[in-house]
Enzyme design. Structure first.
Site, short mmCIF file in Angstrom:
data_model
loop_
_atom_site.label_atom_id
_atom_site.label_comp_id
_atom_site.label_asym_id
_atom_site.label_seq_id
_atom_site.Cartn_x
_atom_site.Cartn_y
_atom_site.Cartn_z
N THR A 153 -4.74 -0.88 1.42
CA THR A 153 -5.83 -0.20 2.01
C THR A 153 -6.39 1.02 1.08
OG1 THR A 153 -5.81 -1.35 4.12
CG2 THR A 153 -7.52 0.32 3.97
N GLU A 189 2.35 8.05 7.04
CA GLU A 189 3.40 7.89 8.13
C GLU A 189 3.85 8.82 9.07
OE1 GLU A 189 4.47 4.61 8.13
OE2 GLU A 189 2.90 4.19 6.69
N LEU A 208 5.13 22.21 -7.72
CA LEU A 208 4.59 22.97 -6.79
C LEU A 208 3.53 21.86 -6.02
CD1 LEU A 208 3.40 26.15 -8.56
CD2 LEU A 208 5.23 26.17 -7.14
N GLY A 259 0.75 -1.40 0.03
CA GLY A 259 0.03 0.04 0.10
C GLY A 259 0.87 1.20 0.06
#
Length: 296
Positions: free
Chosen positions: A92, A275, A221, A67
């Protein structure tokens, strides 16, 4: 380009889909004439060390099977090199693969797409974000959304995405906007009350929530979405529109574009690609052409 490809596998992704996905992806690559080796690792740190070693040894591509977390780990190994990244998205959320227009939860098709791209030289350089020494491909989240992540990560029960639904309910009960200090590029510091600030290299997080719907992976950007000091009731009304990306039309939502953003707020953790990066303040920079991707 060498004919050896490295599969970088998270066996637990998508409740076990990662382990099952590796075989059809590998079969598709072998059928195209590539030799395939697999990197697992005992934990994330060990897996990353092995992936970096494969890149240093000249692997033809690093193919992440899992994932968004696995894709993020793979970015730490290939960003800034010319080693192509392939994605077999079976997790997921799979927001990075969605942003790239790659197959999701069809590992054989993803493997064929990667093989065709590598053989035909169909590779594309895309931008990445970088903050706290880590690369990210999709969104850096801070505020209400990251508080939900914090709470969900602390919960031992239930498992899966349902615990984040419960975490959201709990955070809503104590909801109030946060005082932020934001600097875009090298402009003036802006002091605002905001529900969240999302820094988008890609457009979505959380499995399809298009928090930065206009984000472009090749424009150099970020799109920075600021949800202002809305009430709990307004947040609940606006939230469903995030999946369509139409929340940006609400009066309490503003979107900015910048190559660098500095964010300060007390008691807020930043998350990138889902994360944890660590507590704010954080500075994120958009790095043009930081990674080469196969199969777009």
């Amino acid at each position: 380009m060498t004919s050896e490809i490295t599969l970088f596998v998270n066996p637990t992704a998508g409740r076990g889909r990662g382990a099952h996905a590796a075989q059809p992806a590998a079969s598709a690559l072998r059928a195209a004439g590539f030799s395939v080796r697999t990197v697992l690792g005992e934990n994330a740190e060990d897996a990353l060390t092995r992936a970096r070693a494969a890149v240093a040894d000249g692997t033809g591509a690093l193919v992440a099977v899992g994932g968004d977390g696995m894709a993020n780990l793979a970015l730490q190994a290939v960003a800034g090199t010319r080693t192509p990244l392939g994605l077999v998205a079976v997790g997921t959320g799979n927001d990075f693969a969605r942003a790239l227009g790659l197959p999701v939860r069809v590992p054989a098709a993803a493997g064929r797409r990667i093989a065709e791209a590598l053989k035909g030289g169909d590779l594309r350089d895309i931008d990445l974000g970088r903050a706290e020494g880590r690369w990210f491909g999709t969104v850096l989240a801070s505020g209400f959304d990251s508080r939900v992540n914090d709470r969900g990560n602390r919960m031992r029960w239930p498992t899966g995405r349902f615990k984040y639904d419960l975490a959201m309910i709990a955070e809503l009960a104590a909801f109030k906007p946060f005082p932020y200090r934001i600097r875009l590029d090298d402009g003036e510091v802006r002091e605002i009350e905001a529900t969240l600030v999302a820094v988008g290299n890609g457009s979505s997080y959380g499995g399809g929530m298009r928090i930065c719907p206009g984000a472009d992976l090749t424009d150099g950007l970020f799109d920075i979405t600021v949800v202002g000091d809305c009430s709990r009731a307004t947040l609940l009304r606006v939230f469903p529109s995030v999946y369509r990306g139409t929340h940006v039309d609400h009066a309490k939502v503003t979107v900015h574009r910048a190559a660098k953003v500095e964010i300060r707020a007390a008691g807020i953790t930043g998350y990138a690609d889902g994360e944890p990066l660590g507590p704010l303040p954080l500075t994120a920079r958009c790095v043009p052409g930081a990674v080469r991707v196969a199969g777009l």
